[in-house]
Design a protein around this motif. Structure first.
Motif, short mmCIF file in Angstrom:
data_model
loop_
_atom_site.label_atom_id
_atom_site.label_comp_id
_atom_site.label_asym_id
_atom_site.label_seq_id
_atom_site.Cartn_x
_atom_site.Cartn_y
_atom_site.Cartn_z
N SER A 47 0.91 -1.18 0.23
CA SER A 47 0.06 0.07 0.04
C SER A 47 0.92 1.41 0.03
CB SER A 47 -1.09 -0.03 1.21
OG SER A 47 -1.66 1.21 1.26
N GLY A 48 1.93 1.33 0.80
CA GLY A 48 2.92 2.42 0.82
C GLY A 48 3.46 2.70 -0.44
N ILE A 49 3.87 1.45 -1.05
CA ILE A 49 4.52 1.69 -2.33
C ILE A 49 3.60 2.44 -3.43
CG2 ILE A 49 5.65 0.34 -4.37
CD1 ILE A 49 6.78 -1.67 -2.27
N GLN A 50 2.55 1.96 -3.60
CA GLN A 50 1.39 2.61 -4.36
C GLN A 50 1.25 3.88 -3.92
OE1 GLN A 50 1.67 0.29 -6.58
NE2 GLN A 50 -0.51 0.70 -7.17
N LYS A 51 1.33 4.45 -2.79
CA LYS A 51 1.03 5.90 -2.40
C LYS A 51 2.43 6.70 -2.82
CE LYS A 51 0.24 8.41 2.03
NZ LYS A 51 0.03 8.51 3.37
N PHE A 52 3.58 6.18 -2.62
CA PHE A 52 4.84 6.79 -2.61
C PHE A 52 5.43 6.52 -4.01
CE2 PHE A 52 3.93 6.95 2.08
CZ PHE A 52 3.87 8.20 2.18
N ARG A 53 4.80 5.71 -5.12
CA ARG A 53 5.69 5.14 -6.07
C ARG A 53 6.30 6.15 -6.89
NH1 ARG A 53 5.73 0.46 -9.37
NH2 ARG A 53 4.12 -0.35 -8.19
N GLU A 54 5.94 7.48 -7.00
CA GLU A 54 6.63 8.52 -7.96
C GLU A 54 7.71 8.78 -7.18
OE1 GLU A 54 5.71 12.86 -9.75
OE2 GLU A 54 4.18 11.49 -9.43
N GLU A 55 7.71 9.05 -5.90
CA GLU A 55 8.90 9.86 -5.10
C GLU A 55 10.00 8.61 -5.03
OE1 GLU A 55 7.23 11.73 -1.48
OE2 GLU A 55 5.52 10.81 -2.69
N LEU A 56 9.27 7.27 -5.08
CA LEU A 56 10.50 6.17 -4.89
C LEU A 56 11.39 6.08 -6.21
CD1 LEU A 56 8.21 3.62 -3.00
CD2 LEU A 56 10.48 4.91 -2.07
#
Length: 156
Positions: free
Chosen positions: A110-119
């Motif tokens: 869920s966190g990866i989906q939320k912060f994908r662009e920054e990652l």
């Protein structure tokens, strides 16, 4: 150290331990070819695995990692680094307790989906070090998770 951990738990500074903030930072080995906020393996042993007499230490670690998955791309990445080390230690039989893997996998995904662009850009740890494109590491970890554990932290 045991008394210090109990005080940290009481004060609610567990996330600061995981982030490697100020007095909680354990200098990572200099021979490691990557940037880390703290020495993750040593943090796990000193603050968690060697604290079996601290009530609910496993749940405390899990809940703190979950908090990190929700707060920022940097914190999420830190949570993933700890998660990966925890899996390794559990596999080697050197962890003194096991975490609820499925619970953490769902929160990390869920966190990866939320912060994908920054990652896919770069993140900066509290110690000032910057990790470029942490998503590459996450993809590599995920491939191992799929092959070895039959789960994914990425939506395919």
């Amino acid at each position: 150290m045991k008394e210090e951990v109990k005080i940290i738990v009481k004060e609610g500074n567990v996330e600061d331990i995981l982030r490697g903030r100020q007095k909680y930072r354990i200098e990572p080995p200099t021979f490691v070819p990557d940037v880390f906020p703290t020495d993750i393996n040593q943090v796990l042993f000193e603050y968690f695995y060697n604290q079996s007499d601290v009530k609910n230490i496993q749940l405390l670690l899990e809940n703190s990692l979950i908090k990190l998955t929700k707060s920022s791309a940097t914190d999420l990445y830190i949570s993933i680094l700890f998660f990966d080390s925890i899996l390794f230690m559990e596999d080697k039989g050197i962890a003194t307790f096991k975490i609820d893997t499925s619970r953490l996998v769902a929160e990390i995904a869920s966190g990866i989906q939320k912060f994908r662009e920054e990652l896919t850009k770069s993140i900066t740890f509290d110690n000032g070090l910057t990790k470029k494109d942490p998503m590459k590491v996450i993809v590599r970890f995920n491939q191992r998770y799929k092959n070895k554990y039959n789960f994914s932290i990425l939506e395919d």
